[in-house]
Design a protein around this motif. Sequence first.
Motif, PDB file in Angstrom:
ATOM      1  N   UNK A  47       0.803  -1.221   0.000  1.00 31.16           N
ATOM      2  CA  UNK A  47       0.000   0.000   0.000  1.00 31.16           C
ATOM      3  C   UNK A  47       0.840   1.277   0.000  1.00 31.16           C
ATOM      4  N   UNK A  48       2.014   1.231   0.621  1.00 27.36           N
ATOM      5  CA  UNK A  48       2.800   2.448   0.831  1.00 27.36           C
ATOM      6  C   UNK A  48       3.932   2.645  -0.180  1.00 27.36           C
ATOM      7  N   UNK A  49       4.161   1.690  -1.044  1.00 29.97           N
ATOM      8  CA  UNK A  49       5.191   1.866  -2.070  1.00 29.97           C
ATOM      9  C   UNK A  49       6.551   1.342  -1.658  1.00 29.97           C
ATOM     10  N   UNK A  50       7.565   1.862  -2.314  1.00 33.74           N
ATOM     11  CA  UNK A  50       8.928   1.327  -2.189  1.00 33.74           C
ATOM     12  C   UNK A  50       9.703   1.949  -1.027  1.00 33.74           C
ATOM     13  N   UNK A  51      10.514   1.072  -0.379  1.00 35.15           N
ATOM     14  CA  UNK A  51      11.322   1.478   0.770  1.00 35.15           C
ATOM     15  C   UNK A  51      12.748   0.960   0.639  1.00 35.15           C
ATOM     16  N   UNK A  52      13.664   1.660   1.294  1.00 35.83           N
ATOM     17  CA  UNK A  52      15.040   1.190   1.427  1.00 35.83           C
ATOM     18  C   UNK A  52      15.070   0.052   2.451  1.00 35.83           C
ATOM     19  N   UNK A  53      16.219  -0.582   2.603  1.00 32.44           N
ATOM     20  CA  UNK A  53      16.341  -1.674   3.567  1.00 32.44           C
ATOM     21  C   UNK A  53      16.072  -1.165   4.985  1.00 32.44           C
ATOM     22  N   UNK A  54      16.635  -0.022   5.338  1.00 31.96           N
ATOM     23  CA  UNK A  54      16.398   0.555   6.667  1.00 31.96           C
ATOM     24  C   UNK A  54      14.907   0.808   6.878  1.00 31.96           C
TER      25      UNK A  54
END
Length: 181
Positions: free
Chosen positions: A146-153
């Motif tokens: 739902x919230x899209x793309x994120x970095x590993x952190x």
Amino acid sequence: MDARNEVLEAFDSLEFRRTQLEVRLNKMDDHLFFIPQGDGKWSINQVLAHLSNSEFGTLRYIQKKMLGIDSLKETSFGAQLRAKLLKLLLDSQIRFRMPKQLPEPSKEIGYDELKNQFAKNRMAIKELIETFPEEHLEKLIFRHPFAGRFSLYQTIVFLEDHYNHHIKQIDRIIEVVENRG
């Protein structure tokens, strides 16, 4: 603090939350883990199975995306904003539908087996963090449904926020099933 240590610190916080919950749950009678909060609601074991499935799915997704990591975009202000918004939503009283990508949590898996699944998942996540290429730590490696793309952190922080969200659900279940007697 360098980027890898920041991710490892977020992981340690996630792992601390797991051990805190296990200390509480280890004191409970086994039969309580299978009692749902109500009709059409989950039991403690189903919540734990959902969390385990979520973490395993996240790990598998990241491992798959690592195969094409050079083509991924870098984290952005938008990703930071989405991560903060997701945290606010998970901290709220709002309840969410489980993403369709995840399997319905099993009603049959016992608490001890779930603890073992968590231990394996967490060891694999820590290994992933420790071996993740330093130069790619800012890549948008995970896509939240739902919230899209994120970095590993941001992904590890999300896993903790998600875990905390479901700890509240477990607390509600415990209150209901213990009062039922």
